[in-house]
Design a protein around this motif. Sequence first.
Motif, PDB file in Angstrom:
ATOM      1  N   ARG A 162     135.040  70.821  -7.410  1.00  0.00           N
ATOM      2  CA  ARG A 162     135.500  69.707  -7.701  1.00  0.00           C
ATOM      3  C   ARG A 162     136.517  69.398  -8.635  1.00  0.00           C
ATOM      4  O   ARG A 162     136.797  70.123 -10.169  1.00  0.00           O
ATOM      5  CB  ARG A 162     134.005  69.484  -8.565  1.00  0.00           C
ATOM      6  N   VAL A 163     138.020  67.974  -8.673  1.00  0.00           N
ATOM      7  CA  VAL A 163     138.943  68.223  -8.947  1.00  0.00           C
ATOM      8  C   VAL A 163     138.114  67.226  -9.907  1.00  0.00           C
ATOM      9  O   VAL A 163     137.383  66.235  -9.794  1.00  0.00           O
ATOM     10  CB  VAL A 163     139.822  67.533  -8.243  1.00  0.00           C
ATOM     11  N   VAL A 164     139.000  68.116 -11.068  1.00  0.00           N
ATOM     12  CA  VAL A 164     138.572  66.992 -12.626  1.00  0.00           C
ATOM     13  C   VAL A 164     138.923  65.682 -12.396  1.00  0.00           C
ATOM     14  O   VAL A 164     140.134  66.249 -12.559  1.00  0.00           O
ATOM     15  CB  VAL A 164     139.109  68.270 -13.908  1.00  0.00           C
ATOM     16  N   ARG A 165     138.420  64.996 -12.498  1.00  0.00           N
ATOM     17  CA  ARG A 165     139.345  63.563 -12.898  1.00  0.00           C
ATOM     18  C   ARG A 165     138.730  63.057 -14.225  1.00  0.00           C
ATOM     19  O   ARG A 165     137.763  63.436 -14.595  1.00  0.00           O
ATOM     20  CB  ARG A 165     138.710  62.302 -11.398  1.00  0.00           C
ATOM     21  N   ALA A 166     138.754  61.523 -14.175  1.00  0.00           N
ATOM     22  CA  ALA A 166     138.294  60.791 -15.043  1.00  0.00           C
ATOM     23  C   ALA A 166     136.660  60.810 -15.554  1.00  0.00           C
ATOM     24  O   ALA A 166     136.003  61.221 -16.516  1.00  0.00           O
ATOM     25  CB  ALA A 166     138.460  58.919 -15.297  1.00  0.00           C
ATOM     26  N   SER A 167     135.904  60.336 -14.056  1.00  0.00           N
ATOM     27  CA  SER A 167     134.603  60.863 -14.667  1.00  0.00           C
ATOM     28  C   SER A 167     134.033  62.286 -14.225  1.00  0.00           C
ATOM     29  O   SER A 167     132.897  62.578 -15.217  1.00  0.00           O
ATOM     30  CB  SER A 167     133.587  59.877 -13.260  1.00  0.00           C
ATOM     31  N   GLU A 168     134.344  63.327 -14.616  1.00  0.00           N
ATOM     32  CA  GLU A 168     134.253  64.866 -14.421  1.00  0.00           C
ATOM     33  C   GLU A 168     134.730  64.548 -15.609  1.00  0.00           C
ATOM     34  O   GLU A 168     133.766  65.788 -16.794  1.00  0.00           O
ATOM     35  CB  GLU A 168     135.258  65.740 -13.467  1.00  0.00           C
ATOM     36  N   ILE A 169     135.656  64.554 -16.384  1.00  0.00           N
ATOM     37  CA  ILE A 169     135.787  64.308 -17.878  1.00  0.00           C
ATOM     38  C   ILE A 169     134.275  64.302 -18.855  1.00  0.00           C
ATOM     39  O   ILE A 169     134.658  64.410 -19.634  1.00  0.00           O
ATOM     40  CB  ILE A 169     137.066  64.337 -17.862  1.00  0.00           C
ATOM     41  N   GLY A 170     134.346  62.459 -18.185  1.00  0.00           N
ATOM     42  CA  GLY A 170     133.362  61.874 -18.654  1.00  0.00           C
ATOM     43  C   GLY A 170     132.227  63.049 -18.504  1.00  0.00           C
ATOM     44  O   GLY A 170     131.033  63.272 -19.623  1.00  0.00           O
ATOM     45  N   VAL A 171     131.269  63.668 -17.798  1.00  0.00           N
ATOM     46  CA  VAL A 171     130.544  64.383 -17.327  1.00  0.00           C
ATOM     47  C   VAL A 171     129.700  65.512 -18.577  1.00  0.00           C
ATOM     48  O   VAL A 171     129.533  66.163 -19.506  1.00  0.00           O
ATOM     49  CB  VAL A 171     130.114  64.382 -16.383  1.00  0.00           C
ATOM     50  N   LEU A 172     131.316  65.793 -18.721  1.00  0.00           N
ATOM     51  CA  LEU A 172     132.055  67.412 -19.472  1.00  0.00           C
ATOM     52  C   LEU A 172     131.808  67.260 -20.560  1.00  0.00           C
ATOM     53  O   LEU A 172     130.915  67.499 -21.219  1.00  0.00           O
ATOM     54  CB  LEU A 172     133.047  67.784 -19.137  1.00  0.00           C
ATOM     55  N   SER A 173     132.171  65.706 -20.787  1.00  0.00           N
ATOM     56  CA  SER A 173     132.221  65.239 -22.466  1.00  0.00           C
ATOM     57  C   SER A 173     130.435  64.930 -22.693  1.00  0.00           C
ATOM     58  O   SER A 173     130.320  65.372 -23.642  1.00  0.00           O
ATOM     59  CB  SER A 173     133.061  64.471 -22.578  1.00  0.00           C
TER      60      SER A 173
END
Length: 421
Positions: A162-173
């Motif tokens: 999965r490419v890290v976009r804003a929503s992935e950064i949100g999920v990781l956070s």
Amino acid sequence: MISVEEARARILAFVERLPPERVPPLEALGQALAEDVIAGFDIPPLDNTAMDGYAVRAADTVDASEAAPRTLAVVADLAAGYVRETALGAGEAVRIMTGAPVPPGADAIVPFEETDEPLREPGQSPARGGTVAVFKAAAPAANIRRRGEDILAGQAALEAGRVVRASEIGVLSSLGRTEAVVYRRPEVAILSTGDEIVTPGGERRPGQIYDANAHGVAALVRAFGGRPRLLGIARDTVDDLTARIRAGLDADMIVTSAGVSRGDFDVVKDVLAREGAIDFWTVRMKPGKPLAFGAFEAPDGRRVPHLGLPGNPVSSMVAFELFGRPAIFKMLGREGWERPVVRAVTRDRIVNTDGRRFFARCIVTTGDDGRLYADLTGPQGSGILTSMSAANGLTIIPEDLPHADPGDEIDVMMIDWERPA
Ligand code: AMP
Ligand code: MG
């Protein structure tokens, strides 16, 4: 001369995905995850309210209406971030704010709007000890966000690739992560060549021009997810070119511009042949025909891919779009380097007589009839960078199509969906 597809296939066959690295999520923007992100806990971690309102037992609100409200005793006021352990009894309600965990015993949230709360003066809400009138029956589970409804502990919240976009950064956070494991960004060393080229800001003598390519290509490298490193400008001599290329051999890819056509001082190919190996050096496209690809041999034996872009600024950008982008994506472990291609009605006559694929700069807009229209953005000389600046797409006029006429539908590769103002 080889086709665009063959050139791209040869480049992609050479470059490889880079090893993983750990970086803070924000820095991973545009990188691909190298492993699944397994959740350590449920999200949300507890059942909680989706609305500001009153936590109730749904059974206590049956048949409630504005004419015949059900009155409940308010036993507490609960803000987000606080847990109430005491179970709700029959006829009781807890005033509760969005995000606060639902107290045990409560099975529905009645929003403020369905109570007499809005009728009260500010500051007169019953924190404790008062009553609330409920105007509408609550359905069991109403307005409750269930524990784990987004992510369950032990599940892959995000999958490898999965490419890290804003929503992935949100999920990781939201999982509390301060690092992401992603494939490393390629470092791309960029070298301009030519006796006439000077660095912007420097003194420019008659006959000299400023370097448009290094920073333009560096911007593309960054936009595509790579890390640009500038190697400066090489004179058109084998010695200077060799020395500067050697300084970039620790990069993941070397990109040069100019010096790849048939002129007397086009020494890039000679140096590539001496210090490594040429794979190909002309592609059936316009602009960007003189494009060299090969590999330099690094001191440690590593073979460093080299993209030798044409000198003309538009050609170098178009060629980097077509070949640099897929190479960077592959090194990043990313799928989908392809740009979206749309069908658009050309309003210009586009002439293409020399049997090459013509990537003309154009602007695609939506007409009043809802169809997409393509307009050329100006003269198509490969040194005319302003018509690239005005464009959001490149036409794909096939090699064997001598002209497209106004009203014809053509393919346009969208390099940007924004419309330059
Ligand atoms: P060449 O491939 O060396 O024959 O260059 C083709 C054309 O591109 C010439 O007109 C060069 O002056 C021009 N050119 C080469 N490098 C650059 C650069 N970095 N910035 C702007 N124009 C360039
Ligand atoms: Mg030159």
